[in-house]
Design an enzyme around this catalytic site. Structure first.
Site, short mmCIF file in Angstrom:
data_model
loop_
_atom_site.label_atom_id
_atom_site.label_comp_id
_atom_site.label_asym_id
_atom_site.label_seq_id
_atom_site.Cartn_x
_atom_site.Cartn_y
_atom_site.Cartn_z
N SER A 78 -16.84 0.35 -17.39
CA SER A 78 -16.94 1.78 -17.51
C SER A 78 -16.09 2.51 -16.47
O SER A 78 -14.88 2.51 -16.56
CB SER A 78 -18.42 2.18 -17.42
OG SER A 78 -18.67 3.31 -18.19
N ASP B 265 -1.77 1.91 -15.61
CA ASP B 265 -0.84 2.69 -16.43
C ASP B 265 0.18 3.45 -15.60
O ASP B 265 1.33 3.63 -16.01
CB ASP B 265 -1.62 3.69 -17.29
CG ASP B 265 -2.15 3.06 -18.57
OD1 ASP B 265 -2.04 1.82 -18.71
OD2 ASP B 265 -2.68 3.80 -19.42
N LYS C 32 -16.19 -1.40 -21.82
CA LYS C 32 -17.06 -0.27 -22.16
C LYS C 32 -16.24 1.01 -22.12
O LYS C 32 -15.92 1.51 -21.07
CB LYS C 32 -18.23 -0.20 -21.18
CG LYS C 32 -19.12 1.00 -21.41
CD LYS C 32 -19.81 0.88 -22.75
CE LYS C 32 -20.48 2.18 -23.11
NZ LYS C 32 -19.53 3.28 -23.27
#
Length: 474
Positions: free
Chosen positions: A315, A326, A340
């Site tokens: 999460s 990224d 999740k």
């Protein structure tokens, strides 16, 4: 337009060995529902209710029947939607604050069915009473814990401040179980710790994303910079971190990224759920006051980094790992994360209860969906030199029944192997001493430091190719 955090906090919570969730307490506008209800089905519900009240073998409380009807309706949607009774709702709020009344121990289930002490929290009643890592709890106030659900055991150990609980302890090297009486008190969990682990290299661990996490992280990083003025690399350890406040995840990411960088986005049916979150104070500050990241040494924006993850990273942990991956800011080392990637909205109901309802998916800055896939490490490294330990046995989001599908990519289940392989792994784990993250025996940390130092890394035997991204080669 930035999302509104008024009256609430976006949070991500969960269990390290099971389900992790992303939730929000914010009062989002409810989507209008078309007029008309399925009258025939409502009649069926009413008829079933009357039948149970009239014909069941013994009387049933009306409140229980209706509560269970709500609970069953919500739970049928997906693994993370749920009805929260008064106790569950209170515990959820306590978890985000980092405070609760109890004993101050991190626990897990032992192979024999006892409760295993992972570690007592520093300064807690449990530590003061003499509880040690590796101890087993056999009884709580005389009640045997073998085969007792872990949640029930936790409820027995929680309670009012200054009340007593008696634990029967089994300790290696001690012939007989013995009792320890512990006085419950308010526990303040410290979610950030760290130290210099090699000349020029720091290790910082976040165990959960709570309200104090961002200011605590800023203080810890500043202290490490003072202790080691010639810092050359940093390992951010998110292993077994099940999540926490989304604002804290944004703030942690912002500490290492250029100001204003995108951290995460969400998308769902509600207009308010279509949002983007950036590394600016209005997105991570939970109250008025000074920006906790103001004055943080600039070196942390550029210092070579590794983010260390495993299957227990879920999460909010995945949000941080995905953002830094990224943005090409850090190399991700370890095992694939839990996967999740959906948002649950907390809708308060009457009687201090609430419904936790899945309302959106979240995505990394490049648009990847984490749901049922997780963050895949740039450098797959097992927990041990020869295998991935209990990580190989853990369920992931894609293993859960009725899990929300990934809408953009292939899913990735655990593939834990057959029963014989599972028993082999468990037998090996029994012979090992419990792993202490950050210790000299921490294999994944050692490999992370090797990467930062420009040395070869021992990749997982399951890795079939070198990762496409290799950041910060010295």
């Amino acid at each position: 337009m930035r999302p509104t955090f008024k009256n609430a906090a976006l949070v991500t919570l969960g269990a390290v060995l099971g389900v992790a969730v992303t939730m929000q307490f914010s009062a989002l506008a409810t989507k209008p529902v078309a007029d008309g209800m399925p009258i025939e089905n409502l009649h069926q519900l009413a008829a079933a209710y009357r039948l149970i009240k009239a014909d069941y073998v013994e009387p049933v409380e009306e409140r229980k029947l209706l509560t269970q009807a709500i609970s069953g309706m919500v739970a049928s949607l997906d693994p993370h939607s749920a009805f929260l009774d008064r106790n569950a709702y209170r515990e959820l709020r306590e978890g985000t604050e980092g405070k609760f009344v109890g004993l101050g121990i991190e626990i897990g289930q032992s192979d024999e069915g006892y409760i295993r002490i992972v570690a007592p929290i520093e300064g807690s009643p449990a530590e003061k009473a003499g509880i040690k890592a590796g101890d087993l709890i056999a009884r709580i106030d005389g009640a045997a814990v073998q085969d007792m659900p872990l949640d029930d055991a936790i409820k027995r150990m929680r309670g009012e401040p200054q009340t007593k609980v008696v634990l029967s302890i089994i300790r290696k090297g001690v012939d007989q179980p013995f009792d320890l009486t512990i006085v419950r008190d308010e526990i303040v969990q410290k979610s950030v710790k760290g130290r210099i682990v090699a000349p020029g290299y720091a290790w910082v661990r976040i165990s959960q994303f709570q309200e104090p996490t961002v200011p605590d992280l800023a203080r810890k990083l500043a202290a490490l910079a003072r202790e080691e003025p010639n810092l050359k690399g940093l390992v951010l350890d998110l292993r077994n971190d099940p999540g926490g406040l989304l604002q804290s995840a944004i703030g942690v990411s912002a500490a290492f990224l250029p100001k204003g960088a995108e951290i995460v986005s969400t998308n769902g049916q509600l207009e308010d759920s279509k949002a983007r979150f950036y590394g600016r104070p209005e997105y991570y500050m939970l109250s008025r006051g000074n920006d906790p990241l103001e004055g943080l040494p600039e070196l942390f924006k550029t210092i070579p980094m590794v983010v260390l993850v495993n299957t227990g990273s879920a999460s909010a942990s995945e949000i941080v790992a995905g953002a830094l991956q990224d943005q090409r800011r850090a190399a991700i080392v370890g095992s694939p994360t839990f996967g999740k990637g959906s948002v649950q909205t907390i809708r308060p109901l009457a009687g201090e209860t609430a419904v936790k309802l899945t309302t959106a998916r979240y995505y990394t800055p490049s648009g990847r969906s984490i749901q049922a896939r997780g963050i895949l490490p740039d450098f797959p490294v097992d927990e041990n030199a020869d295998d991935d330990g209990l990580n190989a046995l853990r369920m992931r989001e894609a293993d859960l029944q009725r899990h929300l599908t990934n809408d953009r990519d292939a899913e990735d289940a655990s593939g834990a192997g057959d029963l014989e392989e599972q028993m082999r792994i468990l037998a090996l784990e029994r012979k090992r001493k419990p792993l202490e993250f950050g210790s000299a025996d921490d294999f994944q940390l050692a490999q992370s430091l090797r990467h930062l130092q420009g040395l070869p890394v021992q990749l997982s035997k399951r890795a079939t190719h070198m990762p496409p991204i290799a950041q910060h080669k010295p």
